[in-house]
Write a protein that holds these residues in place. Structure first.
Motif, PDB file in Angstrom:
ATOM      1  N   GLY A   1      55.225 -12.273  28.170  1.00  0.00           N
ATOM      2  CA  GLY A   1      55.156 -13.580  27.536  1.00  0.00           C
ATOM      3  C   GLY A   1      54.297 -14.569  28.303  1.00  0.00           C
ATOM      4  O   GLY A   1      54.050 -15.681  27.828  1.00  0.00           O
ATOM      5  N   SER A   2      53.825 -14.147  29.485  1.00  0.00           N
ATOM      6  CA  SER A   2      53.008 -15.028  30.329  1.00  0.00           C
ATOM      7  C   SER A   2      51.527 -14.681  30.283  1.00  0.00           C
ATOM      8  O   SER A   2      50.760 -15.134  31.131  1.00  0.00           O
ATOM      9  N   PHE A   3      51.114 -13.859  29.308  1.00  0.00           N
ATOM     10  CA  PHE A   3      49.690 -13.604  29.154  1.00  0.00           C
ATOM     11  C   PHE A   3      48.973 -14.925  28.894  1.00  0.00           C
ATOM     12  O   PHE A   3      49.576 -15.877  28.373  1.00  0.00           O
ATOM     13  N   PRO A   4      47.688 -15.014  29.232  1.00  0.00           N
ATOM     14  CA  PRO A   4      46.959 -16.281  29.014  1.00  0.00           C
ATOM     15  C   PRO A   4      46.914 -16.683  27.541  1.00  0.00           C
ATOM     16  O   PRO A   4      47.112 -15.855  26.644  1.00  0.00           O
ATOM     17  N   LYS A   5      46.621 -17.944  27.271  1.00  0.00           N
ATOM     18  CA  LYS A   5      46.673 -18.485  25.919  1.00  0.00           C
ATOM     19  C   LYS A   5      45.706 -17.789  24.964  1.00  0.00           C
ATOM     20  O   LYS A   5      45.953 -17.733  23.758  1.00  0.00           O
ATOM     21  N   HIS A   6      44.604 -17.267  25.501  1.00  0.00           N
ATOM     22  CA  HIS A   6      43.615 -16.615  24.636  1.00  0.00           C
ATOM     23  C   HIS A   6      43.939 -15.145  24.381  1.00  0.00           C
ATOM     24  O   HIS A   6      43.167 -14.446  23.723  1.00  0.00           O
ATOM     25  N   PHE A   7      45.059 -14.659  24.875  1.00  0.00           N
ATOM     26  CA  PHE A   7      45.480 -13.275  24.651  1.00  0.00           C
ATOM     27  C   PHE A   7      45.901 -13.119  23.185  1.00  0.00           C
ATOM     28  O   PHE A   7      46.769 -13.837  22.696  1.00  0.00           O
ATOM     29  N   THR A   8      45.283 -12.149  22.465  1.00  0.00           N
ATOM     30  CA  THR A   8      45.526 -12.071  21.022  1.00  0.00           C
ATOM     31  C   THR A   8      45.938 -10.688  20.508  1.00  0.00           C
ATOM     32  O   THR A   8      46.367 -10.572  19.357  1.00  0.00           O
ATOM     33  N   VAL A   9      45.796  -9.639  21.312  1.00  0.00           N
ATOM     34  CA  VAL A   9      46.048  -8.282  20.817  1.00  0.00           C
ATOM     35  C   VAL A   9      47.094  -7.580  21.679  1.00  0.00           C
ATOM     36  O   VAL A   9      46.918  -7.448  22.900  1.00  0.00           O
ATOM     37  N   LEU A  10      48.182  -7.130  21.041  1.00  0.00           N
ATOM     38  CA  LEU A  10      49.221  -6.369  21.729  1.00  0.00           C
ATOM     39  C   LEU A  10      49.587  -5.184  20.841  1.00  0.00           C
ATOM     40  O   LEU A  10      50.305  -5.332  19.851  1.00  0.00           O
ATOM     41  N   THR A  11      49.094  -3.997  21.171  1.00  0.00           N
ATOM     42  CA  THR A  11      49.411  -2.811  20.381  1.00  0.00           C
ATOM     43  C   THR A  11      49.955  -1.722  21.304  1.00  0.00           C
ATOM     44  O   THR A  11      49.277  -1.285  22.228  1.00  0.00           O
ATOM     45  N   LEU A  12      51.197  -1.328  21.022  1.00  0.00           N
ATOM     46  CA  LEU A  12      51.936  -0.372  21.865  1.00  0.00           C
ATOM     47  C   LEU A  12      52.612   0.693  21.000  1.00  0.00           C
ATOM     48  O   LEU A  12      53.630   1.255  21.391  1.00  0.00           O
ATOM     49  N   SER A  13      52.053   0.996  19.869  1.00  0.00           N
ATOM     50  CA  SER A  13      52.699   1.883  18.905  1.00  0.00           C
ATOM     51  C   SER A  13      52.746   3.330  19.380  1.00  0.00           C
ATOM     52  O   SER A  13      52.017   3.734  20.286  1.00  0.00           O
ATOM     53  N   ARG A  14      53.622   4.114  18.737  1.00  0.00           N
ATOM     54  CA  ARG A  14      53.727   5.556  18.968  1.00  0.00           C
ATOM     55  C   ARG A  14      53.996   5.886  20.436  1.00  0.00           C
ATOM     56  O   ARG A  14      53.311   6.713  21.049  1.00  0.00           O
ATOM     57  N   ASN A  15      54.981   5.202  20.993  1.00  0.00           N
ATOM     58  CA  ASN A  15      55.422   5.475  22.348  1.00  0.00           C
ATOM     59  C   ASN A  15      56.929   5.709  22.343  1.00  0.00           C
ATOM     60  O   ASN A  15      57.501   6.049  21.301  1.00  0.00           O
ATOM     61  N   ARG A  16      57.577   5.503  23.484  1.00  0.00           N
ATOM     62  CA  ARG A  16      59.019   5.713  23.605  1.00  0.00           C
ATOM     63  C   ARG A  16      59.697   4.464  24.151  1.00  0.00           C
ATOM     64  O   ARG A  16      60.639   4.535  24.946  1.00  0.00           O
ATOM     65  N   LEU A  17      59.197   3.313  23.728  1.00  0.00           N
ATOM     66  CA  LEU A  17      59.718   2.048  24.227  1.00  0.00           C
ATOM     67  C   LEU A  17      61.110   1.791  23.668  1.00  0.00           C
ATOM     68  O   LEU A  17      61.389   2.086  22.501  1.00  0.00           O
ATOM     69  N   THR A  18      61.966   1.222  24.500  1.00  0.00           N
ATOM     70  CA  THR A  18      63.349   0.955  24.124  1.00  0.00           C
ATOM     71  C   THR A  18      63.709  -0.496  24.451  1.00  0.00           C
ATOM     72  O   THR A  18      62.934  -1.224  25.062  1.00  0.00           O
TER      73      THR A  18
END
Length: 336
Positions: free
Chosen positions: A190-207
């Motif tokens: 949640g502390s990425f810089p303000k211009h951070f726009t893309v977060l893709t983490l699909s098809r993993n084993r996140l819980t």
């Protein structure tokens, strides 16, 4: 006399060739070593020691001609057919002016992500995709302050997400889709810089739960689909999320009231995929205001109530709404 003239002519031509070569000798040596460390693949057959590496004939190599330094600033290693398994060449570190590194679709590329990459102090774009590179996402990435984009999609990476990635001051986005990454999404994301726009983490084993800290981000593209995330995902929505264009949360264990989320009316949402979760409530009427909505799927949830009339909602196939608790109205059967 004739022999002397021929000898002089050959020497002149040789000198002209040497003087006309733009490629930095150290860069050329590094590239030839990279080729060797990859088993001399045929795709790189144009990399010859007696030619200029700044010549377009050198497959995947670009030099900085704008500043006339002619240092290698871009390296694209794609679709290489390696004779046997090889790791990422450590000689990549010997290209100090590299800004763009793209390694993709190489089945025989194996082993961990080389720590030599950390020596590339000018690197801005780092792509390692569709390989069999394994191990953890390296913590040394947080030292590379020039990075704008990191894409490690579709490899064999495992371990957890490094919390330190959020310390990169210029980062625009990360994509780690299609790996074996486990554990929770770090609160620090949640502390990425303000211009951070893309977060893709699909098809993993996140819980675990989606961190509440992500409410601080105004993301344009979000893909957390096909994991084992649970709980509330409403932090990814909000009236102030003016950049949001596509969000995919399909095939998780998420459970929240969709009717209570807020969506910014000023942004043209193009895709919303929430299928195969435990989401409840009504479909928000604001969805009718998005004229560029091209993809919507809320099937296999616990939604109820009438599908709002208007906009593009009736243009989607009934399969996009099917298998909910009590959702009704066009294109599904009438509520009465």
């Amino acid at each position: 006399m004739a022999r002397l003239s021929i000898t002089v002519l050959i020497m002149v031509l040789f000198c002209r060739t040497a003087l006309s070569e733009l490629c930095n000798p150290q860069d050329k040596q590094a590239l030839l070593q990279i080729k060797k460390e990859l088993g001399n693949p045929t795709t790189l057959s144009s990399w010859l020691p007696n030619t200029d590496c700044c010549n377009p004939q050198w497959e995947g190599v670009s030099c900085d001609i704008d500043t006339k330094t002619y240092r290698v600033n871009s390296l694209d290693l794609t679709d290489l057919s390696l004779p046997k398994p090889y790791p990422i060449p450590s000689s990549v570190a010997n290209l100090p002016y590299l800004s763009f590194l793209y390694i993709s679709r190489i089945n025989n590329l194996v082993g961990p992500i080389s720590p030599s990459i950390a020596k590339l102090t000018k690197l801005r774009y780092l792509y390692i995709t569709h390989t069999n590179v394994s191990g953890q996402i390296p913590h040394f990435l947080s030292q590379m302050k020039t990075l704008l984009t990191i894409d490690f999609s579709y490899n064999a990476l495992s371990g957890t997400l490094p919390p330190s990635l959020s310390s990169l001051p210029n980062l625009l986005g990360i994509s780690f889709d299609g790996n074996h990454i486990s554990g929770a999404i770090p609160d620090s994301f949640g502390s990425f810089p303000k211009h951070f726009t893309v977060l893709t983490l699909s098809r993993n084993r996140l819980t675990g739960k989606i961190p509440a800290t992500l409410a601080k981000l105004d993301l344009a593209f979000v893909d957390l689909s096909q994991n084992m995330l649970e709980g509330d995902a409403s932090v990814l929505f909000g009236a102030k999320k003016e950049r949001l264009q596509k969000i995919n949360l399909a095939k998780n264990l998420l459970a929240f009231d969709l009717g209570k989320i807020r969506l910014s009316k000023s942004k043209d949402l193009g895709g919303l995929d929430l299928r195969n979760n435990r989401i409840y409530g009504n479909l928000p009427k604001v969805l009718t205001s998005f004229k560029y909505l091209k993809r919507l799927n809320v099937s296999y949830n616990n939604l109820c109530g009438e599908i709002p009339q208007g906009g593009k909602l009736q243009r989607f196939d009934e399969s996009c709404y099917a298998h909910n608790k009590c959702l009704c109205g066009s294109p599904l059967p009438s509520c009465t």
